[in-house]
Design an enzyme around this catalytic site. Structure first.
Site, PDB file in Angstrom:
ATOM      1  N   GLU A 201      10.264  17.139 -25.361  1.00 33.78           N
ATOM      2  CA  GLU A 201       9.586  17.505 -24.120  1.00 33.78           C
ATOM      3  C   GLU A 201      10.109  18.836 -23.575  1.00 33.78           C
ATOM      4  O   GLU A 201       9.363  19.582 -22.940  1.00 33.78           O
ATOM      5  CB  GLU A 201       9.758  16.399 -23.076  1.00 33.78           C
ATOM      6  CG  GLU A 201       9.084  15.081 -23.424  1.00 33.78           C
ATOM      7  CD  GLU A 201       7.583  15.072 -23.134  1.00 33.78           C
ATOM      8  OE1 GLU A 201       7.021  16.135 -22.781  1.00 33.78           O
ATOM      9  OE2 GLU A 201       6.983  13.990 -23.271  1.00 33.78           O
TER      10      GLU A 201
ATOM     11  N   HIS B 298       0.365  14.841 -26.876  1.00 33.88           N
ATOM     12  CA  HIS B 298       0.416  13.462 -26.417  1.00 33.88           C
ATOM     13  C   HIS B 298      -0.773  12.618 -26.888  1.00 33.88           C
ATOM     14  O   HIS B 298      -0.633  11.404 -27.041  1.00 33.88           O
ATOM     15  CB  HIS B 298       0.521  13.410 -24.895  1.00 33.88           C
ATOM     16  CG  HIS B 298       1.878  13.777 -24.372  1.00 33.88           C
ATOM     17  ND1 HIS B 298       2.497  14.981 -24.665  1.00 33.88           N
ATOM     18  CD2 HIS B 298       2.762  13.096 -23.579  1.00 33.88           C
ATOM     19  CE1 HIS B 298       3.683  15.010 -24.074  1.00 33.88           C
ATOM     20  NE2 HIS B 298       3.867  13.895 -23.411  1.00 33.88           N
TER      21      HIS B 298
ATOM     22  N   ARG C 246       0.806  -1.226   0.000  1.00 36.52           N
ATOM     23  CA  ARG C 246       0.000   0.000   0.000  1.00 36.52           C
ATOM     24  C   ARG C 246       0.837   1.274   0.000  1.00 36.52           C
ATOM     25  O   ARG C 246       0.406   2.323   0.446  1.00 36.52           O
ATOM     26  CB  ARG C 246      -0.997  -0.001   1.164  1.00 36.52           C
ATOM     27  CG  ARG C 246      -2.022  -1.116   1.065  1.00 36.52           C
ATOM     28  CD  ARG C 246      -3.144  -0.943   2.063  1.00 36.52           C
ATOM     29  NE  ARG C 246      -4.175  -1.968   1.839  1.00 36.52           N
ATOM     30  CZ  ARG C 246      -4.186  -3.145   2.457  1.00 36.52           C
ATOM     31  NH1 ARG C 246      -3.230  -3.432   3.335  1.00 36.52           N
ATOM     32  NH2 ARG C 246      -5.142  -4.015   2.217  1.00 36.52           N
TER      33      ARG C 246
ATOM     34  N   HIS D 206       0.462   9.357 -28.415  1.00 35.55           N
ATOM     35  CA  HIS D 206       0.171   8.052 -27.817  1.00 35.55           C
ATOM     36  C   HIS D 206      -0.546   7.134 -28.798  1.00 35.55           C
ATOM     37  O   HIS D 206      -0.331   5.915 -28.806  1.00 35.55           O
ATOM     38  CB  HIS D 206      -0.680   8.226 -26.560  1.00 35.55           C
ATOM     39  CG  HIS D 206       0.084   8.734 -25.375  1.00 35.55           C
ATOM     40  ND1 HIS D 206      -0.522   9.125 -24.202  1.00 35.55           N
ATOM     41  CD2 HIS D 206       1.422   8.903 -25.170  1.00 35.55           C
ATOM     42  CE1 HIS D 206       0.391   9.526 -23.342  1.00 35.55           C
ATOM     43  NE2 HIS D 206       1.578   9.397 -23.906  1.00 35.55           N
TER      44      HIS D 206
ATOM     45  N   LYS E  72       7.292  22.533 -14.799  1.00 33.48           N
ATOM     46  CA  LYS E  72       6.444  21.398 -14.439  1.00 33.48           C
ATOM     47  C   LYS E  72       6.136  21.390 -12.951  1.00 33.48           C
ATOM     48  O   LYS E  72       5.009  21.093 -12.537  1.00 33.48           O
ATOM     49  CB  LYS E  72       7.096  20.076 -14.844  1.00 33.48           C
ATOM     50  CG  LYS E  72       6.194  18.893 -14.505  1.00 33.48           C
ATOM     51  CD  LYS E  72       6.484  17.653 -15.300  1.00 33.48           C
ATOM     52  CE  LYS E  72       5.418  16.589 -15.057  1.00 33.48           C
ATOM     53  NZ  LYS E  72       5.685  15.348 -15.807  1.00 33.48           N
TER      54      LYS E  72
ATOM     55  N   ASN F 146       0.185  17.701 -21.535  1.00 33.65           N
ATOM     56  CA  ASN F 146      -0.021  16.637 -22.525  1.00 33.65           C
ATOM     57  C   ASN F 146      -0.117  17.174 -23.950  1.00 33.65           C
ATOM     58  O   ASN F 146      -0.600  16.465 -24.843  1.00 33.65           O
ATOM     59  CB  ASN F 146      -1.295  15.851 -22.189  1.00 33.65           C
ATOM     60  CG  ASN F 146      -1.140  15.026 -20.925  1.00 33.65           C
ATOM     61  OD1 ASN F 146      -0.189  14.278 -20.774  1.00 33.65           O
ATOM     62  ND2 ASN F 146      -2.075  15.179 -20.003  1.00 33.65           N
TER      63      ASN F 146
ATOM     64  N   ARG G 247      -2.939  21.105 -15.440  1.00 32.29           N
ATOM     65  CA  ARG G 247      -1.867  20.124 -15.649  1.00 32.29           C
ATOM     66  C   ARG G 247      -2.067  19.368 -16.958  1.00 32.29           C
ATOM     67  O   ARG G 247      -1.103  18.880 -17.550  1.00 32.29           O
ATOM     68  CB  ARG G 247      -1.797  19.136 -14.472  1.00 32.29           C
ATOM     69  CG  ARG G 247      -0.650  18.138 -14.629  1.00 32.29           C
ATOM     70  CD  ARG G 247      -0.381  17.317 -13.391  1.00 32.29           C
ATOM     71  NE  ARG G 247       0.695  16.371 -13.642  1.00 32.29           N
ATOM     72  CZ  ARG G 247       1.218  15.558 -12.734  1.00 32.29           C
ATOM     73  NH1 ARG G 247       0.770  15.566 -11.495  1.00 32.29           N
ATOM     74  NH2 ARG G 247       2.193  14.733 -13.060  1.00 32.29           N
TER      75      ARG G 247
ATOM     76  N   LYS H 253       3.297  10.830 -11.715  1.00 30.24           N
ATOM     77  CA  LYS H 253       2.540   9.916 -12.577  1.00 30.24           C
ATOM     78  C   LYS H 253       3.329   8.621 -12.719  1.00 30.24           C
ATOM     79  O   LYS H 253       4.482   8.618 -13.142  1.00 30.24           O
ATOM     80  CB  LYS H 253       2.306  10.525 -13.954  1.00 30.24           C
ATOM     81  CG  LYS H 253       1.205  11.551 -14.012  1.00 30.24           C
ATOM     82  CD  LYS H 253       0.954  11.947 -15.456  1.00 30.24           C
ATOM     83  CE  LYS H 253      -0.189  12.913 -15.595  1.00 30.24           C
ATOM     84  NZ  LYS H 253      -0.416  13.280 -17.011  1.00 30.24           N
TER      85      LYS H 253
ATOM     86  N   GLU I  55      -4.243  16.401 -12.113  1.00 23.89           N
ATOM     87  CA  GLU I  55      -4.638  16.685 -13.488  1.00 23.89           C
ATOM     88  C   GLU I  55      -6.147  16.901 -13.640  1.00 23.89           C
ATOM     89  O   GLU I  55      -6.799  16.328 -14.508  1.00 23.89           O
ATOM     90  CB  GLU I  55      -4.168  15.561 -14.425  1.00 23.89           C
ATOM     91  CG  GLU I  55      -4.054  16.007 -15.886  1.00 23.89           C
ATOM     92  CD  GLU I  55      -3.424  14.966 -16.778  1.00 23.89           C
ATOM     93  OE1 GLU I  55      -4.128  14.438 -17.627  1.00 23.89           O
ATOM     94  OE2 GLU I  55      -2.232  14.679 -16.603  1.00 23.89           O
TER      95      GLU I  55
ATOM     96  N   HIS J  67       9.049   7.424 -27.641  1.00 27.45           N
ATOM     97  CA  HIS J  67       8.031   8.318 -27.116  1.00 27.45           C
ATOM     98  C   HIS J  67       8.256   9.781 -27.502  1.00 27.45           C
ATOM     99  O   HIS J  67       7.329  10.467 -27.955  1.00 27.45           O
ATOM    100  CB  HIS J  67       7.970   8.192 -25.592  1.00 27.45           C
ATOM    101  CG  HIS J  67       7.003   9.137 -24.948  1.00 27.45           C
ATOM    102  ND1 HIS J  67       5.645   9.071 -25.155  1.00 27.45           N
ATOM    103  CD2 HIS J  67       7.197  10.198 -24.120  1.00 27.45           C
ATOM    104  CE1 HIS J  67       5.040  10.032 -24.478  1.00 27.45           C
ATOM    105  NE2 HIS J  67       5.965  10.729 -23.847  1.00 27.45           N
TER     106      HIS J  67
END
Length: 384
Positions: free
Chosen positions: A192, A258, A128, A262, A237, A255, A251, A150, A247, A277
């Site tokens: 990026e 992206h 956990r 993606h 960032k 992306n 935020r 993330k 997000e 990527h």
């Protein structure tokens, strides 16, 4: 005589009692053991890395941990996007559990974005939640994926669809590691970096136009330009993450490109030989700007400038630039759109995109008409 490494640049990520520092500079891997021991006295470390990074940087990290008296074990995975899978996640979890690590111990991610995402998700879910340290070794990871919490793995339906928000306790961005990258990997990370200027900092993009060659140069000639670009990216960032950790607001701007990117990664089956990527992000950002221009939102000159900047950096800007994907021989517009509809920003079946009113003026566009995207993609593919 060997001169001592300069003091690292420190950038705080302000999240209350979960705040942490990003340290940027050379020599941080060799000094990681002392910093980890100070962060978590008496804790042990499960180091997760990939086979390529292990060859370059694992010995220095282990020597540092030994010197600091930190017990450790290593888990080495295969390099590449294929390791962000359920199977590899299960293997890494099993190895950490076999190592008898406790909740007070740490997971250390030594590698690029794949290792950071995977190790972070292991840390988020085992017992956990274990604390973890990011030691990003690629430009892309140093300016983007190592910061913000993330974590996750890919699913057959799309990229990063299984994961959790789990902030690191420390990020050590050793700029010396970048000298071991291939030019392709460095270029991919640069996409990026440029993204931060394109989102909301036009002066930074102007600076990159003037200093891109110095950022790429590395070594003594480019060290300060490279550190400045990384620090400004991380500062940007960090500010966004502090405002919108999960997000739910701006935020999402991070992306930019992206959703398109993606989709291309998924349709190339995450084959790094064809598309990594950062390359997908570069194409995606160029597509987002051209789509914005096609919708009358963004000046066409800005879209052209973005594409020209990426091409000058050696990055692809069109779908047809992906090896083996030319008109008639790759997935069509409908397939790309279908992959885009698996994006995490889709809301109740509606496509949300990050678009731009110009360089440094990106925004979240809700409920973008799928037909308009399909028509745009048809046109893009016809151009090759």
């Amino acid at each position: 005589m060997t001169l001592p490494a300069p003091e690292p640049t420190r950038i705080p990520v302000g999240l209350g009692d979960r705040s942490y520092d990003i340290l940027i500079g050379p020599g941080l891997v060799a000094g990681a053991g002392a910093r980890i021991a100070a962060l978590a006295p008496g804790a042990a470390c499960a180091v997760v890395t990939d086979r390529t990074v292990a060859r370059h940087h694992l010995p220095a990290l282990l020597a540092s941990l030994d010197a600091a008296g930190v017990r450790h074990a290593e888990v080495v995975v295969e390099p590449g996007e294929g390791s962000k899978s359920f199977a590899t996640y299960a293997d890494v979890c099993g190895a950490v559990l076999d190592g008898r690590f406790e909740r007070g111990d740490l997971v250390v991610a030594l590698g690029g974005g794949v290792v950071g995402d995977l190790a972070g998700f292991v840390a988020a879910t085992l017992k956990r939640g274990l604390r973890f340290v990011q030691i990003p070794t690629t430009l892309l990871a140093q300016v983007d994926s190592s910061v913000g919490g993330k974590t996750g793995i890919n699913a057959p339906q799309g990229k990063n669809l299984v994961g959790a928000f789990h902030q690191p306790a420390l990020v050590l961005a050793d700029t010396g590691c970048l000298d071991t990258l291939s030019q392709r990997e460095f270029r991919a990370g640069y996409a990026e970096v440029a993204k931060y200027g394109l989102i909301d900092d036009a002066p930074f993009f102007d600076w990159l136009d003037e200093n891109r060659d110095a950022v790429f140069a590395g070594g003594a000639n480019g060290a300060e330009a490279r550190r400045h670009a990384i620090a400004l990216s991380c500062r940007s960032k960090a500010a966004v993450v502090a405002r919108d950790e999960h997000e739910r607001g701006d935020r999402a701007l991070l992306n930019l490109g992206h959703t398109f990117g993606h989709a291309l990664e998924r349709l190339t089956a995450y084959d790094g030989a064809r598309l990594v990527h950062g390359e997908a992000v570069a194409i995606g950002i160029a597509l987002a700007f051209r789509f914005s221009a096609a919708q009358g939102i963004c000046p066409g000159g800005d879209a052209a400038r973005v594409a020209s900047h990426f091409r000058a950096a050696g990055l692809p800007t069109r779908i047809g630039d992906v090896p083996g994907w030319t008109e008639g021989s790759g997935p069509g517009a409908e397939a790309v759109l279908d992959a885009m509809m698996q994006d995490k920003k889709v809301t109740r079946g509606r496509l949300n995109l990050i678009l731009a009113r110009g360089i440094g003026r990106s925004f979240l566009a809700p409920d973008v008409a799928a037909a308009a995207v399909r028509d745009f993609l048809d046109g893009e593919m016809a151009k090759g």
